[in-house]
Write an enzyme that holds these catalytic residues in place. Structure first.
Site, mmCIF file in Angstrom:
data_model
loop_
_atom_site.group_PDB
_atom_site.id
_atom_site.type_symbol
_atom_site.label_atom_id
_atom_site.label_comp_id
_atom_site.label_asym_id
_atom_site.label_seq_id
_atom_site.Cartn_x
_atom_site.Cartn_y
_atom_site.Cartn_z
ATOM 1 N N LYS A 137 18.356 -59.675 -8.818
ATOM 2 C CA LYS A 137 19.057 -59.386 -10.065
ATOM 3 C C LYS A 137 19.257 -60.616 -10.949
ATOM 4 O O LYS A 137 19.594 -60.473 -12.118
ATOM 5 C CB LYS A 137 20.396 -58.696 -9.784
ATOM 6 C CG LYS A 137 20.294 -57.389 -9.059
ATOM 7 C CD LYS A 137 19.457 -56.300 -9.730
ATOM 8 C CE LYS A 137 19.812 -55.973 -11.126
ATOM 9 N NZ LYS A 137 19.414 -54.577 -11.501
ATOM 10 N N SER A 169 18.591 -52.827 1.695
ATOM 11 C CA SER A 169 17.599 -52.274 0.766
ATOM 12 C C SER A 169 16.217 -52.872 1.023
ATOM 13 O O SER A 169 15.199 -52.240 0.718
ATOM 14 C CB SER A 169 18.027 -52.452 -0.697
ATOM 15 O OG SER A 169 17.927 -53.776 -1.127
HETATM 16 N N1 PMP Z 1 18.661 -53.761 -3.699
HETATM 17 C C1 PMP Z 1 19.817 -54.405 -3.921
HETATM 18 C C2 PMP Z 1 20.504 -55.075 -2.773
HETATM 19 C C3 PMP Z 1 20.364 -54.417 -5.214
HETATM 20 O O1 PMP Z 1 21.535 -55.047 -5.436
HETATM 21 C C4 PMP Z 1 19.685 -53.764 -6.258
HETATM 22 C C5 PMP Z 1 20.289 -53.743 -7.643
HETATM 23 N N2 PMP Z 1 21.299 -52.771 -7.800
HETATM 24 C C6 PMP Z 1 18.481 -53.100 -5.982
HETATM 25 C C7 PMP Z 1 18.000 -53.151 -4.686
HETATM 26 C C8 PMP Z 1 17.729 -52.323 -7.028
HETATM 27 O O2 PMP Z 1 17.275 -53.097 -8.113
HETATM 28 P P1 PMP Z 1 17.130 -52.436 -9.554
HETATM 29 O O3 PMP Z 1 18.492 -52.376 -10.173
HETATM 30 O O4 PMP Z 1 16.217 -53.369 -10.294
HETATM 31 O O5 PMP Z 1 16.562 -51.065 -9.402
#
Ligand code: PMP
Length: 314
Positions: free
Chosen positions: A56, A273
């Site tokens: 991010k 994630s």
């Molecule tokens: N994984 C994590 C740990 C995140 O903090 C985020 C952002 N919310 C994402 C994945 C997904 O990224 P994006 O917002 O670009 O879809």
């Protein structure tokens, strides 16, 4: 040249700026895990190498620069947004480095380590109802912005095109160059969807047959921090559900198990994630005859060390 002028010139070229270290993250080969899918190459974009510790940083930095350029963000304004954690850390770091005040709406159940990090950078926090998740934080940020027009720059990462453009301009280009154009599949989870939309669009611009796979948690209540269950959420304005070639739902346990494997078999301590990204990539790998799969690993495991899944042996 007098010694004092020489001294000034050489001093100016010393050192670097933390924000200049955003992006250009490594692409790591998962050689041990590849043994279970030897017909594919598994590559992970290691986004925890960003200075704020996550993918991010790219979106937040792009949003701040775009708002500065357009004149929407001025020195007198407070940068405001809703975040489930990582974007907040990125805004807080960038705000500190650039001298902006930062106010963040954050669900109160985000990890203590994230809250401590946000406060350490000096951000002001508005904690929102944990049962309402990231949507509760979005509603509160909209309310605050609407109640004091002009006082805040509401960055709105879910609807801000500078979010996905960050990945169009950087992540997608880096992956293309790091794979020498060999990447055939992109696998990424979605929160705002900025990473998937921007990286995917750039890779498809290079090669229209690129296969883009979008991941979501399989239920509204899940342990995949940072990812959104789209069907039960406020759908991000920047998300186009017709863009990905494939959608996969990942169970929390499957993602946790994959994160454990990454720690134990590859020496990579990553967040849930990233585990979800590996779980999705393995599903894709089992269905194809060959390919070079690039996964986005959004953050490291440090923030999640208090969770019990690391040592569960299921
Ligand atoms: N994984 C994590 C740990 C995140 O903090 C985020 C952002 N919310 C994402 C994945 C997904 O990224 P994006 O917002 O670009 O879809």
């Amino acid at each position: 040249m007098t010694p004092s002028i020489l001294g000034t010139a050489s001093k100016m070229s010393l050192g670097t700026d933390v924000l200049s270290r955003i992006g250009h993250t490594p692409l790591l080969r998962l050689r041990a895990i590849e043994r279970s899918v030897p017909h594919v190459t598994l590559l992970a974009k290691a986004e925890w190498f960003n200075p704020g510790g996550s993918v991010k940083d790219r979106a937040a930095w792009s949003i701040v620069r775009a708002a500065e350029r357009s004149g929407q963000l001025t020195r007198e304004q407070i940068l405001l947004d809703a975040t489930s954690g990582n974007t907040g850390i990125a805004y807080a770091m960038i705000g500190a480095a650039k001298g902006y005040r930062v106010t963040l709406c954050v669900p109160s159940n985000v990890s203590q380590s994230t809250l401590h990090t946000l406060r350490a950078y000096g951000a002001e926090l508005v904690l929102t109802n944990p049962l309402e998740g990231s949507d509760g934080a979005i509603v509160e940020a909209r309310r605050i912005a609407g109640a004091s027009p002009g006082r805040y720059y509401y960055a709105d990462q879910y609807g801000n095109a500078a979010n996905w453009r960050a990945h169009y301009e950087t992540t997608g280009v880096e992956i293309w160059e790091q794979t020498q154009g060999q990447v055939s599949h992109l696998v990424a989870g979605m929160g705002t969807s900025g990473t998937l939309m921007g990286t995917g669009r750039r890779l498809k611009a290079y090669n229209p047959s690129m296969h883009v796979v979008a991941l979501e948690p399989d239920s509204p209540l899940n342990g995949l921090e940072g990812l959104k269950h789209m069907a039960s959420s406020i759908v991000p304005g920047i998300y186009d559900p017709a863009f990905p070639d494939q959608h996969l739902e990942i169970a929390t346990d499957e993602a946790y198990q994959a994160a454990r494997r990454l720690a134990r078999e590859e020496g990579l301590l990553v967040g849930p994630s990233s585990g979800a990204a590996l779980a999705g990539a393995l599903q894709v790998a089992r269905a194809i005859e060959q390919g070079t799969i690039v996964m986005i690993f959004p953050d490291g495991g440090q923030k999640y060390l208090h969770e019990t899944f690391w040592t569960s042996d299921e």
